[in-house]
Every structure is written in structure tokens, then in C-alpha cells.
Design a protein around this motif. Sequence first.
Motif, PDB file in Angstrom:
ATOM      1  N   ALA A   1       1.001  -1.104  -0.018  1.00 49.72           N
ATOM      2  CA  ALA A   1       0.608  -0.004  -0.149  1.00 49.72           C
ATOM      3  C   ALA A   1       0.581   1.186   0.055  1.00 49.72           C
ATOM      4  CB  ALA A   1      -0.966   0.102   1.317  1.00 49.72           C
ATOM      5  N   TYR A   2       1.804   0.882   0.491  1.00 49.47           N
ATOM      6  CA  TYR A   2       2.022   2.757   0.689  1.00 49.47           C
ATOM      7  C   TYR A   2       3.799   2.217  -0.012  1.00 49.47           C
ATOM      8  CZ  TYR A   2       2.134   1.904   5.444  1.00 49.47           C
ATOM      9  OH  TYR A   2       1.697   1.902   6.873  1.00 49.47           O
ATOM     10  N   GLU A   3       3.919   1.543  -1.358  1.00 48.38           N
ATOM     11  CA  GLU A   3       4.921   1.745  -2.430  1.00 48.38           C
ATOM     12  C   GLU A   3       3.949   2.977  -3.600  1.00 48.38           C
ATOM     13  OE1 GLU A   3       6.629  -1.327  -6.234  1.00 48.38           O
ATOM     14  OE2 GLU A   3       5.807  -2.276  -3.725  1.00 48.38           O
ATOM     15  N   LYS A   4       2.822   2.247  -3.896  1.00 50.98           N
ATOM     16  CA  LYS A   4       2.678   3.783  -4.773  1.00 50.98           C
ATOM     17  C   LYS A   4       2.549   5.196  -4.247  1.00 50.98           C
ATOM     18  CE  LYS A   4      -2.066   5.081  -6.655  1.00 50.98           C
ATOM     19  NZ  LYS A   4      -3.581   4.560  -6.799  1.00 50.98           N
ATOM     20  N   ILE A   5       2.617   5.573  -2.809  1.00 53.45           N
ATOM     21  CA  ILE A   5       2.614   6.144  -2.234  1.00 53.45           C
ATOM     22  C   ILE A   5       4.454   7.293  -2.746  1.00 53.45           C
ATOM     23  CG2 ILE A   5       2.726   7.772  -0.259  1.00 53.45           C
ATOM     24  CD1 ILE A   5       1.010   6.358   0.872  1.00 53.45           C
ATOM     25  N   ILE A   6       4.978   6.124  -1.936  1.00 51.84           N
ATOM     26  CA  ILE A   6       7.009   6.273  -2.910  1.00 51.84           C
ATOM     27  C   ILE A   6       6.984   6.577  -4.191  1.00 51.84           C
ATOM     28  CG2 ILE A   6       8.571   5.392  -2.689  1.00 51.84           C
ATOM     29  CD1 ILE A   6       8.101   3.932   0.036  1.00 51.84           C
ATOM     30  N   GLU A   7       6.611   5.842  -4.894  1.00 51.63           N
ATOM     31  CA  GLU A   7       6.361   6.347  -6.535  1.00 51.63           C
ATOM     32  C   GLU A   7       6.145   7.667  -6.813  1.00 51.63           C
ATOM     33  OE1 GLU A   7       6.241   4.083 -11.101  1.00 51.63           O
ATOM     34  OE2 GLU A   7       5.548   3.055  -9.174  1.00 51.63           O
ATOM     35  N   GLU A   8       5.199   7.936  -6.314  1.00 55.35           N
ATOM     36  CA  GLU A   8       4.510   9.208  -7.053  1.00 55.35           C
ATOM     37  C   GLU A   8       5.321  10.131  -6.282  1.00 55.35           C
ATOM     38  OE1 GLU A   8      -0.411   8.410  -6.329  1.00 55.35           O
ATOM     39  OE2 GLU A   8       1.108   9.283  -4.327  1.00 55.35           O
ATOM     40  N   GLU A   9       5.803   9.946  -4.787  1.00 46.15           N
ATOM     41  CA  GLU A   9       7.052  11.089  -4.273  1.00 46.15           C
ATOM     42  C   GLU A   9       7.585  11.674  -5.406  1.00 46.15           C
ATOM     43  OE1 GLU A   9       5.431  13.541  -2.408  1.00 46.15           O
ATOM     44  OE2 GLU A   9       3.787  12.937  -2.249  1.00 46.15           O
TER      45      GLU A   9
ATOM     46  N   CYS B   1      15.491  -2.484  14.331  1.00 49.82           N
ATOM     47  CA  CYS B   1      14.661  -1.300  13.449  1.00 49.82           C
ATOM     48  C   CYS B   1      13.604  -1.611  12.918  1.00 49.82           C
ATOM     49  CB  CYS B   1      15.685  -0.094  11.715  1.00 49.82           C
ATOM     50  SG  CYS B   1      14.763   1.066  11.766  1.00 49.82           S
ATOM     51  N   ILE B   2      12.585  -1.041  13.572  1.00 50.25           N
ATOM     52  CA  ILE B   2      11.484  -1.652  12.903  1.00 50.25           C
ATOM     53  C   ILE B   2      11.042  -1.690  11.788  1.00 50.25           C
ATOM     54  CG2 ILE B   2      10.057   0.444  13.885  1.00 50.25           C
ATOM     55  CD1 ILE B   2       8.014  -1.863  15.231  1.00 50.25           C
ATOM     56  N   GLY B   3      11.434   0.171  10.652  1.00 49.40           N
ATOM     57  CA  GLY B   3      10.782   0.199  10.016  1.00 49.40           C
ATOM     58  C   GLY B   3      12.193  -0.614   8.614  1.00 49.40           C
ATOM     59  N   ALA B   4      12.652  -1.923   9.377  1.00 46.76           N
ATOM     60  CA  ALA B   4      14.155  -1.667   8.374  1.00 46.76           C
ATOM     61  C   ALA B   4      13.105  -2.379   7.190  1.00 46.76           C
ATOM     62  CB  ALA B   4      14.669  -3.287   8.728  1.00 46.76           C
ATOM     63  N   ALA B   5      12.386  -2.933   6.748  1.00 45.58           N
ATOM     64  CA  ALA B   5      11.366  -3.773   5.582  1.00 45.58           C
ATOM     65  C   ALA B   5      11.101  -2.709   4.765  1.00 45.58           C
ATOM     66  CB  ALA B   5      10.465  -4.760   5.816  1.00 45.58           C
ATOM     67  N   PHE B   6      10.153  -1.371   5.519  1.00 41.38           N
ATOM     68  CA  PHE B   6       9.639  -0.008   4.709  1.00 41.38           C
ATOM     69  C   PHE B   6      11.136   0.461   4.121  1.00 41.38           C
ATOM     70  CE2 PHE B   6       8.760   4.591   4.472  1.00 41.38           C
ATOM     71  CZ  PHE B   6       6.799   4.148   4.588  1.00 41.38           C
ATOM     72  N   ALA B   7      12.325   1.367   5.140  1.00 42.08           N
ATOM     73  CA  ALA B   7      13.640   1.080   4.273  1.00 42.08           C
ATOM     74  C   ALA B   7      14.049   0.729   3.131  1.00 42.08           C
ATOM     75  CB  ALA B   7      14.191   2.049   5.389  1.00 42.08           C
ATOM     76  N   GLY B   8      14.213  -0.880   3.114  1.00 39.78           N
ATOM     77  CA  GLY B   8      14.351  -0.956   1.881  1.00 39.78           C
ATOM     78  C   GLY B   8      13.657  -1.098   0.870  1.00 39.78           C
ATOM     79  N   MET B   9      11.823  -1.792   1.402  1.00 38.89           N
ATOM     80  CA  MET B   9      10.814  -1.355   0.359  1.00 38.89           C
ATOM     81  C   MET B   9      11.189   0.416  -1.231  1.00 38.89           C
ATOM     82  SD  MET B   9       7.846   0.687  -0.934  1.00 38.89           S
ATOM     83  CE  MET B   9       7.091   0.968   1.173  1.00 38.89           C
ATOM     84  N   GLU B  10      11.313   1.329   0.023  1.00 42.47           N
ATOM     85  CA  GLU B  10      11.291   2.741  -0.185  1.00 42.47           C
ATOM     86  C   GLU B  10      12.712   2.607  -0.908  1.00 42.47           C
ATOM     87  OE1 GLU B  10      10.358   7.067   1.481  1.00 42.47           O
ATOM     88  OE2 GLU B  10      11.592   5.689   2.791  1.00 42.47           O
ATOM     89  N   MET B  11      13.666   3.106  -0.151  1.00 46.76           N
ATOM     90  CA  MET B  11      15.022   2.612  -1.676  1.00 46.76           C
ATOM     91  C   MET B  11      14.658   1.528  -2.525  1.00 46.76           C
ATOM     92  SD  MET B  11      18.287   2.985   1.378  1.00 46.76           S
ATOM     93  CE  MET B  11      17.971   1.603   2.411  1.00 46.76           C
ATOM     94  N   ASN B  12      14.481   0.516  -2.604  1.00 44.35           N
ATOM     95  CA  ASN B  12      14.083  -0.169  -3.749  1.00 44.35           C
ATOM     96  C   ASN B  12      13.312   0.630  -5.650  1.00 44.35           C
ATOM     97  OD1 ASN B  12      13.877  -2.079  -6.179  1.00 44.35           O
ATOM     98  ND2 ASN B  12      14.192  -3.645  -4.651  1.00 44.35           N
ATOM     99  N   VAL B  13      12.014   1.105  -4.218  1.00 42.95           N
ATOM    100  CA  VAL B  13      10.974   2.399  -5.643  1.00 42.95           C
ATOM    101  C   VAL B  13      12.066   3.209  -5.977  1.00 42.95           C
ATOM    102  CG1 VAL B  13       9.080   3.564  -5.196  1.00 42.95           C
ATOM    103  CG2 VAL B  13       9.285   1.059  -4.195  1.00 42.95           C
ATOM    104  N   VAL B  14      12.509   4.466  -4.922  1.00 43.24           N
ATOM    105  CA  VAL B  14      13.182   5.584  -5.606  1.00 43.24           C
ATOM    106  C   VAL B  14      13.840   5.352  -6.727  1.00 43.24           C
ATOM    107  CG1 VAL B  14      14.277   7.252  -4.681  1.00 43.24           C
ATOM    108  CG2 VAL B  14      12.788   6.964  -3.517  1.00 43.24           C
ATOM    109  N   LEU B  15      14.877   4.103  -5.955  1.00 45.56           N
ATOM    110  CA  LEU B  15      15.866   3.615  -7.388  1.00 45.56           C
ATOM    111  C   LEU B  15      15.579   3.640  -8.741  1.00 45.56           C
ATOM    112  CD1 LEU B  15      18.777   3.700  -7.841  1.00 45.56           C
ATOM    113  CD2 LEU B  15      19.165   1.701  -6.492  1.00 45.56           C
ATOM    114  N   ARG B  16      14.528   2.982  -8.754  1.00 42.40           N
ATOM    115  CA  ARG B  16      14.190   1.941  -9.836  1.00 42.40           C
ATOM    116  C   ARG B  16      13.314   2.814 -10.556  1.00 42.40           C
ATOM    117  NH1 ARG B  16       9.429  -1.312  -7.964  1.00 42.40           N
ATOM    118  NH2 ARG B  16       7.692   1.091  -8.293  1.00 42.40           N
ATOM    119  N   THR B  17      12.585   3.908  -9.848  1.00 40.15           N
ATOM    120  CA  THR B  17      11.999   5.231 -10.682  1.00 40.15           C
ATOM    121  C   THR B  17      12.794   6.667 -10.911  1.00 40.15           C
ATOM    122  OG1 THR B  17      10.457   4.541  -9.109  1.00 40.15           O
ATOM    123  CG2 THR B  17      10.507   7.125 -10.616  1.00 40.15           C
TER     124      THR B  17
END
Length: 447
Positions: free
Chosen positions: A112-120, A377-393
Motif C-alpha cells: 500500500a505504501y509503494e504507490k505513495i513512494i513512487e508518486e512522491e 530497526c522496526i522500519g527496516a523492511a519499509f526502508a528497503g522497499m522505499e529505497m528500491n522504489v526510489v532507485l527504480r524510478t
Amino acid sequence: MTTVTLPPGPSSPRFVQGAFAATARSRGMQRLRARYGDAFTVNVPIFGRAVVISDPAEIRQLFTEGPDLIENVQPNLGRVLGPGSLFALIGEEHRKQRKLLVPPFHGRRLAAYEKIIEEETVREVASWPEDRAFATLPSMMRITLNAILRAVFGADGAELTELRAMLPPWVAYGSRLAVLPIPKTDLGRWSPWGRFRIARRRYDAIVDRLIDRTVGEDLDGRDDVLALLLQSRYDDGSPMSRAQIADELLTLLVAGHETTATTLAWAVERLRRHPAILRDLAEEADAGGGALREATITEVQRTRPVIDLVGRHVRVDGYRLGRWTLPKGCTVLVGITLLHTDASVFPNPRAFDPSRFLDARPDLYQWIPFGGGRRRCIGAAFAGMEMNVVLRTVLRDFTLLPTTEPDERWHSRGIANAPAKGGRAVVRRRNPRAVPSAPGAAARTGS
């Protein structure tokens, strides 16, 4: 009585060691390891006499001990994030709070958060200049801040606009205060801590308004963290208090913002100096793959960890840690950079080589940019996904031009280590298209 056995270390006065740690921490740690070995004792402000370790077996032991023996280092970021933050909590209170915070950052929630990150990301990079060098760190900061604000609070609004303006300077300010002693005399608004507390009260007021608005809405189907925390319950059925929610949301905003953005800036810095890897990444992105990109992010975090130390606090006297016997109250600092550059753990450690992670996931007691054990870090999975989406974009929309310039040096931002020039890039747009502009994009062009 138990005999204390500490590793050797420098004998210079505390203020001298503290000044050295503040101005040349990473380089200084490498020198101390070269002189004393993979464990040494330092004497620095705030922590006092502390043992620094980088042996994988001793790190694993430290991270897997129970809270009756080892707890989070004191003092820590809880000083600036609040007493309800995961950083400040210990023992059973930490376990109960962490249990409530795990669901928003795992499983289907991440999708659900992946779309937000790509939009930003698309909105932000719309303002990137072509064929002209610029620092990417400010852009990455805006992407990660906007993404975590939307993930935490849901829809945009006046309060998020206010938080978007106040949080970046406050985070930078707080990260520096976190490594400084708290003065015994409160000088109010005329002191650094006084100004920080005034900003904290402003943040609390904003969150209070957001909670008031949210509790009156239908929360079913909402994926934002605030809605999930308002619905969460402890084992006894009680809800989190407003103060606890405010502290934990601030923790997520801070932890999910600066460190991720800084790692992305380091990724740009590393890739521009490794054109073959950059070319392979672009080809993989065009083909819809992602294995090399994930391995590259892992290698960036190994070679350029944003946080270079993680600490623990000994709670019993005569605690045996590998070769050492430590007293109650002793601080143990794990040298992340020291571990990541250990040739016995990572062959040819100075080389930037994502292929080392292509066929094997990293050992989470040897690759530790997110810390380890109960307090990873409780947000490790979120951070990994976010970096992946930003770099991919970015790879999809731009050609990132390589450079022969020297590596950017490490620059301390208090808690985090950033590229000294902000991860400078030169880009060319690959797929021109209409994109929505980010708030203030015109004013940021070329920043």
C-alpha cells in the motif's frame, strides 16, 4: 568479586577522545582497530568508559542476550523523541510497544505504501535539472519525508504542510543535540534544548489535532499508521495513550526519513563511480528486474552505513562478553563500519561489489545497518522497499551520468553520516512526460 577485564585502548583524557570522536569518528575508529585489534576501550563524553567491539561472534552474543542482561544504550535518541519512543523503552514495555508497531511495516501494508513512494519520487524528480551537477540529498530528504508523512498520517492537509516545513530543521537540530550533554540549568528559549522543547510542543499540538480529526472518522480500510495505532490494543485490551502515539509517530517520522534519504544519496555517489554497475542496473530496470538493484542497495549500506555505531547497556555485574568481563553499567558500542570492512567477513571489503549479495542474503549479525536483535530497526523492511522504489524510478526516468571525480568524503550530521557534497549527480531525462509538480517544485529547481 568478579574481576573486570576490558580491552586495551587510548589513555588520553576524555575531552580529547570526545573531540576526536566528534571530528573524525569513522577514521578514528579504523585507526584504533589497527592499533588495538577488533575490540578496544574508549573514554568519551555522555557514555564515559565504553567498549567498542567488531568481532562477529561477540556482536551476535550481544544482540541475542535477554533484556535482563543487556538493554538499549543509555542515553539514546529517546532523549529527543520522548519517553514513549521505542528508543526510550526497555524490557517488557519495549516488547509490548514493539508488538503494536510491527503490523504497519510488514506484509501487505508495504504494498500500500509503494504507490505513495513512487508518486512522491515522480513529483520530486520533475524539478531535477539536466546536464548540470546538483546535490541529490535535499531531493531524497523531501521524497522520504513526504512519503513517511503520507504513510503515517494518510491524506495530505494543512497539518502535514506544517509538519513538512518544521520537521527537517528540527530533525537535523535534534540529531546534534542527541550526542550532547543535557545542561543541568534550564535556560528556556535561550538554550538549544529550550528551543528544541518549544518545537516539540508545536509538534504535539499538530498531532493532537490530527488525532481529534481521525477518531471521528471511519477507520476501516485505512492503511495509514495513525489509524492503525488508534485501533491497536495491548494484551490487556487497553489502547495507546495520545502521548505514546505522538512519541512513536515522531520516532517513525525521524527514523523513516533522514537515514533512508542519506543512503539514497550515497547510492547515487557510489553508482556514478562504478559505471559498469550503473549500466547493468539501467538494463535490469528496463527489463523489469530487481535482483541487482536490491543487492546494490545492500552493498551501499555495507560500504556506506549511515549510522556507524549502535550501543547496548550492561545491566549486571561481571557480564562475560566473549573474551571480556564487563561491569554493570558499562556501555558496549558495536562498530558497524569496522564490522562491514572486516576482510574475514567480507572479502575485499573496500571494493563496491553488489554481486556479493546476488546469490546470498546478508547475515543479519554481520550486515547490521539497522542494528540487530530485539532492537533491530522496526522500519527496516519499509526502508528497503522505499529505497528500491526510489532507485527504480530514478533509473527508469533518468540516465545517471558517471564521473571520475574522487569519492565524496563522509560528513557527520550528528547521528547520521552523509556524503559531504550531498551525493552530487548529473542526469538526463530518458522518458519526458507530464508529471504532477511537487509542492514548491519551481522554487527548488536546480537545488
